[in-house]
Design an enzyme around this catalytic site. Structure first.
Site, PDB file in Angstrom:
ATOM      1  N   TYR A  19     -38.448  94.131 -27.222  1.00 23.43           N
ATOM      2  CA  TYR A  19     -38.663  94.026 -28.666  1.00 23.43           C
ATOM      3  C   TYR A  19     -40.117  94.034 -29.140  1.00 23.43           C
ATOM      4  O   TYR A  19     -40.436  94.631 -30.157  1.00 23.43           O
ATOM      5  CB  TYR A  19     -38.021  92.723 -29.187  1.00 23.43           C
ATOM      6  CG  TYR A  19     -36.534  92.606 -28.976  1.00 23.43           C
ATOM      7  CD1 TYR A  19     -35.663  93.597 -29.435  1.00 23.43           C
ATOM      8  CD2 TYR A  19     -35.987  91.498 -28.337  1.00 23.43           C
ATOM      9  CE1 TYR A  19     -34.288  93.473 -29.246  1.00 23.43           C
ATOM     10  CE2 TYR A  19     -34.618  91.370 -28.147  1.00 23.43           C
ATOM     11  CZ  TYR A  19     -33.771  92.356 -28.609  1.00 23.43           C
ATOM     12  OH  TYR A  19     -32.428  92.244 -28.429  1.00 23.43           O
ATOM     13  N   ARG A  83     -55.065  77.156  -4.883  1.00 27.03           N
ATOM     14  CA  ARG A  83     -54.154  76.440  -5.792  1.00 27.03           C
ATOM     15  C   ARG A  83     -54.862  76.070  -7.102  1.00 27.03           C
ATOM     16  O   ARG A  83     -54.636  75.000  -7.652  1.00 27.03           O
ATOM     17  CB  ARG A  83     -53.584  75.173  -5.123  1.00 27.03           C
ATOM     18  CG  ARG A  83     -52.744  75.441  -3.899  1.00 27.03           C
ATOM     19  CD  ARG A  83     -51.483  76.209  -4.245  1.00 27.03           C
ATOM     20  NE  ARG A  83     -50.728  76.562  -3.040  1.00 27.03           N
ATOM     21  CZ  ARG A  83     -49.626  77.311  -3.045  1.00 27.03           C
ATOM     22  NH1 ARG A  83     -49.176  77.776  -4.200  1.00 27.03           N
ATOM     23  NH2 ARG A  83     -49.002  77.605  -1.934  1.00 27.03           N
ATOM     24  N   HIS A  84     -55.715  76.977  -7.577  1.00 24.05           N
ATOM     25  CA  HIS A  84     -56.468  76.711  -8.807  1.00 24.05           C
ATOM     26  C   HIS A  84     -56.778  78.048  -9.462  1.00 24.05           C
ATOM     27  O   HIS A  84     -57.574  78.836  -8.935  1.00 24.05           O
ATOM     28  CB  HIS A  84     -57.756  75.950  -8.482  1.00 24.05           C
ATOM     29  CG  HIS A  84     -58.367  75.271  -9.676  1.00 24.05           C
ATOM     30  ND1 HIS A  84     -58.961  75.985 -10.706  1.00 24.05           N
ATOM     31  CD2 HIS A  84     -58.473  73.957 -10.009  1.00 24.05           C
ATOM     32  CE1 HIS A  84     -59.412  75.133 -11.617  1.00 24.05           C
ATOM     33  NE2 HIS A  84     -59.121  73.887 -11.213  1.00 24.05           N
ATOM     34  N   ASP A  85     -56.155  78.316 -10.592  1.00 27.01           N
ATOM     35  CA  ASP A  85     -56.283  79.640 -11.187  1.00 27.01           C
ATOM     36  C   ASP A  85     -57.704  79.942 -11.663  1.00 27.01           C
ATOM     37  O   ASP A  85     -58.215  81.053 -11.489  1.00 27.01           O
ATOM     38  CB  ASP A  85     -55.277  79.833 -12.333  1.00 27.01           C
ATOM     39  CG  ASP A  85     -55.392  78.793 -13.428  1.00 27.01           C
ATOM     40  OD1 ASP A  85     -56.100  77.782 -13.245  1.00 27.01           O
ATOM     41  OD2 ASP A  85     -54.748  78.974 -14.490  1.00 27.01           O
ATOM     42  N   HIS A 157     -22.479  77.189 -53.554  1.00 23.77           N
ATOM     43  CA  HIS A 157     -21.419  76.795 -52.613  1.00 23.77           C
ATOM     44  C   HIS A 157     -20.673  78.025 -52.091  1.00 23.77           C
ATOM     45  O   HIS A 157     -19.547  77.923 -51.626  1.00 23.77           O
ATOM     46  CB  HIS A 157     -20.425  75.823 -53.264  1.00 23.77           C
ATOM     47  CG  HIS A 157     -21.074  74.713 -54.023  1.00 23.77           C
ATOM     48  ND1 HIS A 157     -21.466  73.532 -53.437  1.00 23.77           N
ATOM     49  CD2 HIS A 157     -21.436  74.623 -55.330  1.00 23.77           C
ATOM     50  CE1 HIS A 157     -22.030  72.750 -54.345  1.00 23.77           C
ATOM     51  NE2 HIS A 157     -22.026  73.387 -55.501  1.00 23.77           N
ATOM     52  N   SER A 287     -19.459  99.348 -33.777  1.00 24.37           N
ATOM     53  CA  SER A 287     -18.565  98.631 -32.869  1.00 24.37           C
ATOM     54  C   SER A 287     -18.015  99.604 -31.843  1.00 24.37           C
ATOM     55  O   SER A 287     -17.666 100.741 -32.179  1.00 24.37           O
ATOM     56  CB  SER A 287     -17.414  97.989 -33.654  1.00 24.37           C
ATOM     57  OG  SER A 287     -16.393  97.559 -32.782  1.00 24.37           O
ATOM     58  N   ARG A 327     -56.492  63.606 -20.983  1.00 25.72           N
ATOM     59  CA  ARG A 327     -55.713  64.804 -20.694  1.00 25.72           C
ATOM     60  C   ARG A 327     -54.801  64.591 -19.502  1.00 25.72           C
ATOM     61  O   ARG A 327     -55.163  63.913 -18.541  1.00 25.72           O
ATOM     62  CB  ARG A 327     -56.658  65.977 -20.385  1.00 25.72           C
ATOM     63  CG  ARG A 327     -56.016  67.356 -20.316  1.00 25.72           C
ATOM     64  CD  ARG A 327     -55.592  67.789 -18.917  1.00 25.72           C
ATOM     65  NE  ARG A 327     -54.781  68.991 -18.996  1.00 25.72           N
ATOM     66  CZ  ARG A 327     -55.246  70.218 -18.810  1.00 25.72           C
ATOM     67  NH1 ARG A 327     -56.500  70.409 -18.479  1.00 25.72           N
ATOM     68  NH2 ARG A 327     -54.445  71.268 -18.935  1.00 25.72           N
ATOM     69  N   SER A 332     -49.625  72.203 -19.253  1.00 24.01           N
ATOM     70  CA  SER A 332     -50.004  73.570 -18.902  1.00 24.01           C
ATOM     71  C   SER A 332     -48.832  74.537 -18.790  1.00 24.01           C
ATOM     72  O   SER A 332     -48.777  75.557 -19.471  1.00 24.01           O
ATOM     73  CB  SER A 332     -50.798  73.559 -17.589  1.00 24.01           C
ATOM     74  OG  SER A 332     -51.150  74.865 -17.217  1.00 24.01           O
ATOM     75  N   ARG A 336     -47.795  77.726 -21.385  1.00 23.60           N
ATOM     76  CA  ARG A 336     -47.774  79.124 -20.941  1.00 23.60           C
ATOM     77  C   ARG A 336     -46.541  79.849 -21.491  1.00 23.60           C
ATOM     78  O   ARG A 336     -46.532  81.078 -21.615  1.00 23.60           O
ATOM     79  CB  ARG A 336     -47.742  79.206 -19.409  1.00 23.60           C
ATOM     80  CG  ARG A 336     -49.039  78.812 -18.714  1.00 23.60           C
ATOM     81  CD  ARG A 336     -48.811  78.796 -17.200  1.00 23.60           C
ATOM     82  NE  ARG A 336     -49.921  78.189 -16.492  1.00 23.60           N
ATOM     83  CZ  ARG A 336     -50.907  78.876 -15.905  1.00 23.60           C
ATOM     84  NH1 ARG A 336     -50.899  80.191 -15.959  1.00 23.60           N
ATOM     85  NH2 ARG A 336     -51.885  78.250 -15.273  1.00 23.60           N
TER      86      ARG A 336
END
Length: 482
Positions: A19, A83-85, A157, A287, A327, A332, A336
């Site tokens: 989309y 292990r740390h972006d 209504h 349909s 923090r 995190s 994302r």
């Protein structure tokens, strides 16, 4: 076999694969994210150099020449190892900038690139959405103007009530959309830059770099903020900017979702009455089982996605509530998902709604038939007043009309016939004095009050002015691929 690529072997979010627009999908892409990280490291190095730190022109030039050539394979390998972006991308950037390597990320914490990039993406996301929302408002304003004086049954209504006009009803939708424009503009303008604040927001690392010179630390913050295109930075932060900023942004989008859901639900109800239809392609199938059907699938898609958009706001509410002290990292993974998905979803429903409003079809004859069925009941007060003016007694006339109305209602409800109240009035000698006035008393336009005038004033004073900043972006048309 063609089309059997690896991407079809794993889940893909339909928000992107099916989309979303290319510009919004790119805004939250890895390439946009990580090239922005590199630009932020460049801004920091430039500002630190200008303020006297020993950074060379060669180091700055080297960084400038490698903003786009990201080795994503190396970055992924580094992240698996570390292990740390952020540090993975520091190492990847340093690999192609060996001269600049010692000063990349100097004095900064991970949130310098992470949070500031998020703020840039939020800002740019709003800049993508606002012209799209303006185009929807423009198309709907044109529609309201065109049908400003076309009478139609009002519903309260979901029961027939006094007449309104097709254009006046569209103005009810427009009023909410204009409120959404103001909400999005305000959320966008309220965004500030996190800037350079250090690990807990105290700027201690930068104060040490500049040997206790507070003015240079403030100037560093100002310079980097300006390079990133922001007018202001938050004066106080923890390690992150306050997660209430995310709440404000996603609340504006969730509110837009509520508006779109209401508009598209109305269109679906009117499509059932065959008074209004969304665009229907020449070869479109409504349909698989019933070939005659013309389902309002675009409006249904908007409603479906709007529900998702409204639900997403609970994420930043929960996240802001559970952030501990300066923090915690439990924000995190959630952010994302919730931040990109909110903007992607808003983008999709605005594109779809623009397509709908550019091709709305109105069926005046169907609307007229529905009015004819209900108007005789609505006109009874006018008939009573006319009889009194002609010398009749109000109470006698009221009783006559009451009896005839109940007889006509029985024909409609119990026999499935048409409303024959007017025929009964014409056949009753009591009403002979006003028979010549009946057609005028039943003219639909005498029942719509000031609806056309309200439309004209509303469009002039409250709708057209908010579109002025987006005039140059009004000519874009939307063709839906799916």
């Amino acid at each position: 076999m063609e089309g059997s690529g690896e991407e079809f072997m794993k889940y893909r979010s339909p928000l992107v694969s099916r989309y979303a627009s290319k510009e919004m999908a790119y805004n939250f892409s890895d390439r946009k994210k990580f090239t922005t990280w590199r630009r932020l490291w460049l801004y920091l190095a430039k500002a630190e150099k200008e303020l006297g730190l020993p950074i060379t022109d060669a180091q700055v030039s080297e960084m400038e020449s490698h903003l786009e050539d990201i080795d994503f394979v190396m970055a992924a390998e580094e992240e698996r190892k570390l292990r740390h972006d952020v540090m993975a991308h520091v190492h990847t950037f340093a690999h192609c900038c060996p001269t600049a390597a010692p000063i990349i990320h100097l004095g900064a914490t991970s949130c310098y690139v992470g949070d500031n990039t998020d703020l840039i993406m939020l800002r740019d996301g709003f800049d993508i959405l606002l012209p799209k929302l303006a185009r929807v408002v423009d198309r709907l304003a044109n529609f309201a103007e065109k049908y400003a004086d076309l009478p139609t049954l009002g519903f309260t209504h979901y029961q027939p009530a006094q007449l309104t006009t097709v254009g006046k009803r569209a103005c009810l939708w427009l009023q909410d959309l204009v409120m959404d424009m103001r909400n999005l503009q305000r959320a966008r303008e309220d965004l500030r830059f996190r800037g350079v604040k250090g690990t807990t927001g105290t700027q201690a690392s930068f104060l040490q770099l500049f040997q206790g010179d507070h003015e240079k630390v403030e100037e560093l913050d100002r310079k980097v903020t300006e390079m990133a295109g922001f007018k202001k930075s938050y004066l106080v932060t923890g390690q992150t900017y306050s997660r209430k900023v995310d709440i404000d942004s996603l609340c504006a989008l969730a509110s837009l979702g509520a508006t779109v859901h209401k508009i598209c639900t109305d269109i679906r109800l009117l499509a059932n009455l065959k008074e209004i239809e969304e665009p229907f392609e020449k070869e479109q199938i409504g349909s698989s089982a019933m070939p005659y059907k013309r389902n309002p699938m675009r409006a249904e898609r908007c409603c479906s996605l709007a529900r998702h958009l409204m639900a997403l706001v609970s994420d930043p509410l929960q996240t802001a509530a559970v952030q501990w002290l300066e923090r915690t990292l439990d924000d995190s993974a959630n952010r994302r998902i919730s931040l990109p998905e909110s903007f992607l979803t808003a983008d999709i429903i605005l594109s779809t709604l623009q397509n709908i409003t550019e091709g709305l079809v109105v069926y005046p004859k169907v609307i007229e038939r529905h009015i004819r069925h209900e108007l005789p009941f609505m006109a009874t007060e006018n008939i009573i007043m006319a009889m009194v003016k002609a010398g009749g007694n109000r109470q006698d006339c009221h009783e006559k009309i009451r009896v005839l109305s109940q007889q006509a209602a029985a024909v409609v409800k119990q026999e499935g016939g048409d409303n024959d109240l007017l025929a009964r009035v014409r056949a009753d000698p009591y009403f002979t004095p006003i028979l010549g006035q009946l057609d005028d008393l039943l003219e639909p336009k005498t029942f719509i009050g000031r609806a056309p005038q309200q439309v004209t004033r509303f469009l002039s004073e409250e709708v057209r002015p908010v579109l002025e900043p987006y005039k140059s972006k009004m000519d874009v048309k939307i063709e839906l691929e799916l």
